[in-house]
Design a protein around this motif. Sequence first.
Motif, PDB file in Angstrom:
ATOM      1  N   ASN A  88      -6.269  10.965   4.234  1.00  0.00           N
ATOM      2  CA  ASN A  88      -5.419  11.273   5.028  1.00  0.00           C
ATOM      3  C   ASN A  88      -4.719  11.006   6.302  1.00  0.00           C
ATOM      4  O   ASN A  88      -4.856  11.660   7.140  1.00  0.00           O
ATOM      5  N   CYS A  89      -4.444  10.210   6.250  1.00  0.00           N
ATOM      6  CA  CYS A  89      -4.108   9.444   7.874  1.00  0.00           C
ATOM      7  C   CYS A  89      -2.498   8.790   7.467  1.00  0.00           C
ATOM      8  O   CYS A  89      -1.829   8.266   6.725  1.00  0.00           O
ATOM      9  N   PRO A  90      -1.876   9.576   8.308  1.00  0.00           N
ATOM     10  CA  PRO A  90      -0.306  10.171   8.609  1.00  0.00           C
ATOM     11  C   PRO A  90       0.549   8.089   8.582  1.00  0.00           C
ATOM     12  O   PRO A  90      -0.036   7.924   9.519  1.00  0.00           O
ATOM     13  N   ILE A  91       1.318   7.920   7.909  1.00  0.00           N
ATOM     14  CA  ILE A  91       1.939   6.375   8.487  1.00  0.00           C
ATOM     15  C   ILE A  91       3.027   7.336   8.793  1.00  0.00           C
ATOM     16  O   ILE A  91       4.530   8.153   8.753  1.00  0.00           O
ATOM     17  N   ILE A  92       3.664   6.516  10.197  1.00  0.00           N
ATOM     18  CA  ILE A  92       4.546   7.121  11.370  1.00  0.00           C
ATOM     19  C   ILE A  92       5.339   6.219  10.450  1.00  0.00           C
ATOM     20  O   ILE A  92       6.458   6.906  11.414  1.00  0.00           O
ATOM     21  N   GLU A  93       5.754   4.895  10.092  1.00  0.00           N
ATOM     22  CA  GLU A  93       6.946   4.384   9.807  1.00  0.00           C
ATOM     23  C   GLU A  93       6.526   3.734   8.864  1.00  0.00           C
ATOM     24  O   GLU A  93       5.637   2.951   8.930  1.00  0.00           O
ATOM     25  N   GLY A  94       7.656   3.110   8.171  1.00  0.00           N
ATOM     26  CA  GLY A  94       7.039   2.127   6.692  1.00  0.00           C
ATOM     27  C   GLY A  94       7.531   2.884   5.272  1.00  0.00           C
ATOM     28  O   GLY A  94       7.339   4.289   5.278  1.00  0.00           O
ATOM     29  N   PRO A  95       7.556   2.364   4.545  1.00  0.00           N
ATOM     30  CA  PRO A  95       7.342   0.671   4.604  1.00  0.00           C
ATOM     31  C   PRO A  95       8.768   0.127   5.230  1.00  0.00           C
ATOM     32  O   PRO A  95       9.749   0.848   4.862  1.00  0.00           O
ATOM     33  N   VAL A  96       8.362  -1.058   6.198  1.00  0.00           N
ATOM     34  CA  VAL A  96       9.711  -1.728   7.051  1.00  0.00           C
ATOM     35  C   VAL A  96      10.070  -3.243   6.537  1.00  0.00           C
ATOM     36  O   VAL A  96       8.529  -4.032   6.456  1.00  0.00           O
ATOM     37  N   GLU A  97      10.570  -4.188   6.495  1.00  0.00           N
ATOM     38  CA  GLU A  97      10.878  -4.987   7.019  1.00  0.00           C
ATOM     39  C   GLU A  97      10.615  -5.538   8.081  1.00  0.00           C
ATOM     40  O   GLU A  97      11.807  -5.297   9.011  1.00  0.00           O
ATOM     41  N   ARG A  98       9.574  -6.745   8.539  1.00  0.00           N
ATOM     42  CA  ARG A  98       9.695  -7.174   9.720  1.00  0.00           C
ATOM     43  C   ARG A  98       9.150  -8.633   9.756  1.00  0.00           C
ATOM     44  O   ARG A  98       9.897  -9.373   8.788  1.00  0.00           O
ATOM     45  N   THR A  99       9.522  -9.213  10.963  1.00  0.00           N
ATOM     46  CA  THR A  99       8.909 -10.895  10.801  1.00  0.00           C
ATOM     47  C   THR A  99       8.083 -10.602  11.606  1.00  0.00           C
ATOM     48  O   THR A  99       7.591 -10.337  12.740  1.00  0.00           O
ATOM     49  N   GLY A 100       7.150 -11.591  10.871  1.00  0.00           N
ATOM     50  CA  GLY A 100       6.322 -12.407  11.419  1.00  0.00           C
ATOM     51  C   GLY A 100       5.503 -13.073  11.990  1.00  0.00           C
ATOM     52  O   GLY A 100       6.749 -13.550  12.109  1.00  0.00           O
ATOM     53  N   ALA A 101       4.375 -13.442  12.377  1.00  0.00           N
ATOM     54  CA  ALA A 101       4.459 -14.949  12.709  1.00  0.00           C
ATOM     55  C   ALA A 101       4.899 -16.280  11.783  1.00  0.00           C
ATOM     56  O   ALA A 101       5.537 -17.251  12.687  1.00  0.00           O
TER      57      ALA A 101
END
Length: 128
Positions: A91-104
Motif C-alpha cells: 500500500n505504498c503509493p507510486i507518485i510517478e512512473g514507470p518513466v525512463e530516466r538517465t542514470g549514472a
Amino acid sequence: MGFIDHLDHLVLTCVDFEVTKRFYTEVMQMQLETFGEGRIAFRFGNQKINVHVRGSEFEPNAHLPVPGALDLCFIAGVRLDDVVTHLERCNCPIIEGPVERTGATQKIRSVYIRDPDFNLIEIADLQE
C-alpha cells in the motif's frame, strides 16, 4: 578520474524511528543493522543508510539535518514490474512512473515514492 571510488553510507534524519524502520525494512526490503553504541542503519548490498532521529543526532552531523531533504535513487536487483507489485502489496503509493530516466551509467526505468518523512525515493531497473 578522481580518488572517490564509491559511496559507503549516507545519513537519513527521521522524525519517528519506528515508522521509518517499518518503511525501510518492509517496503524497501533493507536489513536492519545495529552498530557502535546503539546506532542503527539499513543495509542493502555493500552500502547502508545510517539513521539519526531529529533532535537526537549523533555528532558530527550535517549542518542542517532535517527530515525530508533527501532525493535518493536505488537500482533494484529485480524487474521494475516486480517492484511495482511489491509496492502495491505494501500500500505504498507510486507518485510517478514507470518513466525512463538517465542514470549514472545508463538508461533506467523508474518509479517514485515517498518515505514517511517525505524524502523522494526513486527505484529503478537498468535498461538493456
